[in-house]
Write a protein that holds these residues in place. Structure first.
Motif, short mmCIF file in Angstrom:
data_model
loop_
_atom_site.label_atom_id
_atom_site.label_comp_id
_atom_site.label_asym_id
_atom_site.label_seq_id
_atom_site.Cartn_x
_atom_site.Cartn_y
_atom_site.Cartn_z
N LYS A 82 51.80 100.97 39.95
CA LYS A 82 51.53 102.37 39.63
C LYS A 82 50.31 103.40 40.36
O LYS A 82 50.79 104.50 40.46
N GLU A 83 49.35 102.57 40.74
CA GLU A 83 48.43 103.36 41.81
C GLU A 83 48.90 103.86 43.12
O GLU A 83 48.45 104.53 43.77
N LYS A 107 45.07 97.69 52.36
CA LYS A 107 45.17 98.01 50.93
C LYS A 107 46.53 97.61 50.48
O LYS A 107 46.98 97.02 49.84
N ASP A 166 44.12 107.16 49.75
CA ASP A 166 43.00 106.59 50.01
C ASP A 166 41.88 107.83 49.90
O ASP A 166 41.82 108.87 50.92
N THR A 168 48.28 94.18 48.35
CA THR A 168 48.79 94.63 46.97
C THR A 168 50.33 94.34 46.93
O THR A 168 50.55 93.77 46.00
N ALA A 174 49.68 97.49 37.97
CA ALA A 174 48.60 98.14 38.24
C ALA A 174 48.70 98.62 39.73
O ALA A 174 48.74 100.01 39.91
N PHE A 175 49.02 97.66 40.57
CA PHE A 175 49.18 98.24 41.84
C PHE A 175 50.22 99.02 42.05
O PHE A 175 50.00 100.01 43.12
N PHE A 203 50.00 101.88 45.78
CA PHE A 203 49.44 101.01 46.73
C PHE A 203 50.60 99.99 47.17
O PHE A 203 50.87 99.89 48.43
#
Length: 276
Positions: free
Chosen positions: A65-66, A193, A143, A197, A62-63, A68
């Motif tokens: 894909k986002e 962040k 961000d 991650t 998930a991280f 980060f």
């Protein structure tokens, strides 16, 4: 059967606490297995490493894909952590369980201190011609709808700390997330962040490297690993949902109290040679 159920629910609690604090369930799994169920230290470490692989793999996707997680920085630093993890796993086969218990307790105390410290949030510009520029240790992250740029600093120091983090991971069966974040956040000056991650992304790979050695030594027992892995994954999932409505400051206090008690108890048992 009853012992397996108790172990499962204990692992759920460990996964829940680990997810809420971002440090994984290993800090609770090891004391739970060794002190609660009398499992030999090396078998407990093997089970914890497998649970670390499961929880890290699930949340890391998930991280990434986002946007980060910095995969390039993560893979570069994995050279250090996997090397350290293999060294740690080999050292584990030499040390007696009580010595490992004392080291574990010491790292728990250090983890509490690092977790309670105020986290700086860096955003360093890229220096052309620097080592970080040559290794392409920079990137961007979102961000609040804005894409921000950053670059690493002090790569050699961060890499060295990662070797130590890997050794502790392989030796103790924990993700060593606090040490990884310390290296990336405080030393390499990466945004908070990004460091957290990317650390989560690295933890699973580091655990795989050392778990292979434990598997080869016959210290990964399916009847222990299965309920622990499933329980920690369930607990981590519940924790990820709870985290949204939880208050971070209160979580840190709860974590500090629980882990401090565990560290004192682990230290006491290690000094009195109570571990198998």
């Amino acid at each position: 059967m009853s012992e397996i159920l108790i172990l499962f629910f204990g692992a759920v609690a460990a996964g829940l606490l680990g997810s809420l604090t971002g440090l994984g369930g290993g800090v609770v799994i090891i004391p739970l297995l060794t002190l609660g169920f009398g499992v030999p230290m090396h078998y407990a470490i093997g089970a914890s490493l497998i649970s670390v692989i499961g929880t890290s793999s699930g949340s890391a996707v998930a991280f990434v894909k986002e946007g980060f997680t910095n995969v390039r920085i993560g893979m570069f630093l994995e050279i250090a952590t996997t090397t350290g993890a293999i060294i740690g796993a080999l050292i584990s086969g030499i040390l007696n369980p009580n010595t490992i218990g004392i080291i574990f307790a010491s790292i728990l105390i250090l983890t509490v201190i690092l977790n309670l410290r105020k986290k700086p949030d860096h955003q360093e510009p890229l220096i052309k011609g620097s080592l970080e520029d040559k290794l392409q240790l920079y990137g961007t992250f979102p961000d609040k709808g804005v894409v921000k740029e950053y670059a690493a600093r002090n790569t050699v120091s961060g890499f060295s700390m990662m070797v130590f983090a890997g050794i502790m991971s392989g030796l103790l069966g924990i993700g060593s997330g606090a040490l990884k974040v310390l290296a990336m956040d405080n030393m390499m000056k990466l945004p908070f962040k990004v460091s957290t991650t990317t650390s989560n992304f690295m933890i699973g790979v580091t655990a795989v490297a050392s778990s292979l050695i434990y598997f080869q030594r016959g210290e990964i027992i399916p009847v222990i690993v299965a309920p622990v892995l499933i329980g920690v994954v369930v607990g981590s999932f519940i924790g990820s949902k709870t985290l949204i409505v939880s208050q971070t400051k209160k979580l840190k206090v709860v974590f500090a109290i629980v882990v401090s008690i565990l560290s004192i108890y682990m230290m006491y048992n290690g000094i009195n040679h109570n571990f198998k």
